[in-house]
Design a protein around this motif. Structure first.
Motif, PDB file in Angstrom:
ATOM      1  N   VAL A  77      46.387  25.390 -22.966  1.00  0.00           N
ATOM      2  CA  VAL A  77      45.789  25.047 -24.215  1.00  0.00           C
ATOM      3  C   VAL A  77      46.434  25.706 -25.314  1.00  0.00           C
ATOM      4  N   LEU A  78      46.588  26.858 -25.249  1.00  0.00           N
ATOM      5  CA  LEU A  78      46.862  27.737 -26.473  1.00  0.00           C
ATOM      6  C   LEU A  78      48.443  27.502 -26.489  1.00  0.00           C
ATOM      7  N   ASP A  79      49.182  27.606 -25.387  1.00  0.00           N
ATOM      8  CA  ASP A  79      50.595  27.179 -25.598  1.00  0.00           C
ATOM      9  C   ASP A  79      51.203  25.864 -25.982  1.00  0.00           C
ATOM     10  N   ASN A  80      50.200  24.922 -25.338  1.00  0.00           N
ATOM     11  CA  ASN A  80      50.523  23.475 -26.076  1.00  0.00           C
ATOM     12  C   ASN A  80      50.202  23.331 -27.451  1.00  0.00           C
ATOM     13  N   MET A  81      49.444  24.008 -28.147  1.00  0.00           N
ATOM     14  CA  MET A  81      49.031  23.953 -29.658  1.00  0.00           C
ATOM     15  C   MET A  81      49.874  25.168 -30.391  1.00  0.00           C
ATOM     16  N   GLY A  82      50.632  25.709 -29.637  1.00  0.00           N
ATOM     17  CA  GLY A  82      51.550  26.862 -30.284  1.00  0.00           C
ATOM     18  C   GLY A  82      51.112  27.812 -30.957  1.00  0.00           C
ATOM     19  N   TYR A  83      50.077  28.285 -30.252  1.00  0.00           N
ATOM     20  CA  TYR A  83      49.242  29.507 -30.586  1.00  0.00           C
ATOM     21  C   TYR A  83      50.049  30.747 -30.581  1.00  0.00           C
ATOM     22  N   ASP A  84      50.117  31.664 -31.668  1.00  0.00           N
ATOM     23  CA  ASP A  84      50.671  32.821 -31.819  1.00  0.00           C
ATOM     24  C   ASP A  84      49.980  33.772 -30.574  1.00  0.00           C
ATOM     25  N   LYS A  85      50.932  34.094 -29.637  1.00  0.00           N
ATOM     26  CA  LYS A  85      50.332  34.965 -28.561  1.00  0.00           C
ATOM     27  C   LYS A  85      49.770  36.249 -28.803  1.00  0.00           C
ATOM     28  N   SER A  86      50.358  36.720 -30.007  1.00  0.00           N
ATOM     29  CA  SER A  86      49.949  38.169 -30.447  1.00  0.00           C
ATOM     30  C   SER A  86      48.530  38.265 -30.930  1.00  0.00           C
ATOM     31  N   LYS A  87      47.879  37.093 -31.026  1.00  0.00           N
ATOM     32  CA  LYS A  87      46.652  36.816 -31.433  1.00  0.00           C
ATOM     33  C   LYS A  87      45.599  36.705 -30.463  1.00  0.00           C
ATOM     34  N   ILE A  88      45.954  37.002 -29.131  1.00  0.00           N
ATOM     35  CA  ILE A  88      45.300  36.989 -27.774  1.00  0.00           C
ATOM     36  C   ILE A  88      45.334  38.088 -27.153  1.00  0.00           C
ATOM     37  N   THR A  89      44.159  38.644 -26.624  1.00  0.00           N
ATOM     38  CA  THR A  89      44.129  39.713 -26.065  1.00  0.00           C
ATOM     39  C   THR A  89      43.491  39.384 -24.629  1.00  0.00           C
TER      40      THR A  89
END
Length: 175
Positions: free
Chosen positions: A98-110
């Motif tokens: 889901v986060l990949d599909n919405m273009g979420y900034d990976k640096s904001k995910i731990t």
């Protein structure tokens, strides 16, 4: 008659080779599945687990919800999970898709892997009220906004949308 026996022997040898090869391949696929990660990990590390790729690839997020989520990328997300936990094995790959599909900034995910006692070597879970895994904590304006505990109420993307838009969201273990 000798030709028939030779054919049967060759067939048995072939089946034995196929069986051994299948056993080796099955063992190779699940070897990493038995490793319990602990501490901060990357999505790349999770790709070594057979359950990750299968659940990531098989999940189809709701496109209309993904579009709605795309304007809500300001939060940071902490994911407490266990590589040993069935719910984590299902929810974490779908969350990352889901986060990949919405273009979420990976640096904001731990991503924080916990042992079976729900502990990390560094104690990241302390003061975070992690009692079930996975626990997905959404942090907006440096405050814990809300969390998805164990499994989503609806879908992972619909629950995230409620949390990120400030709608009333109550996880299934809330008192």
């Amino acid at each position: 008659m000798f030709q028939i026996q030779k054919s049967q022997i060759m067939k048995k040898i072939f089946l034995a080779i196929v069986f051994c090869f299948s056993f080796v391949m099955l063992n190779a696929q699940t070897k990493s599945d038995n490793i319990i990660l602990k501490g901060i990990v990357t999505a790349t590390e999770l790709e070594n687990y057979s359950w990750f790729k299968k659940n990531y690839d098989n999940y189809i997020p709701k496109e209309n919800v993904i579009k709605a989520l795309q304007s809500h990328k300001d939060a940071t997300i902490k994911v407490f999970f266990g590589t040993w936990c069935d719910d984590s094995q299902n929810v974490v790959p779908t969350l990352l898709k889901v986060l990949d599909n919405m273009g979420y900034d990976k640096s904001k995910i731990t991503l924080i892997a916990l042992d079976k006692n729900k502990k990390s070597p560094e104690g990241f879970e302390k003061n975070m009220n992690v009692f079930k895994v996975p626990t997905i904590v959404v942090i907006k304006n440096e405050e814990n906004s809300d969390r998805i505990v164990e499994t989503p109420i609806e879908t992972i993307e619909e629950d995230l949308l409620k949390i990120m838009t400030g709608k009333n969201y109550v996880h299934k273990y809330a008192e």
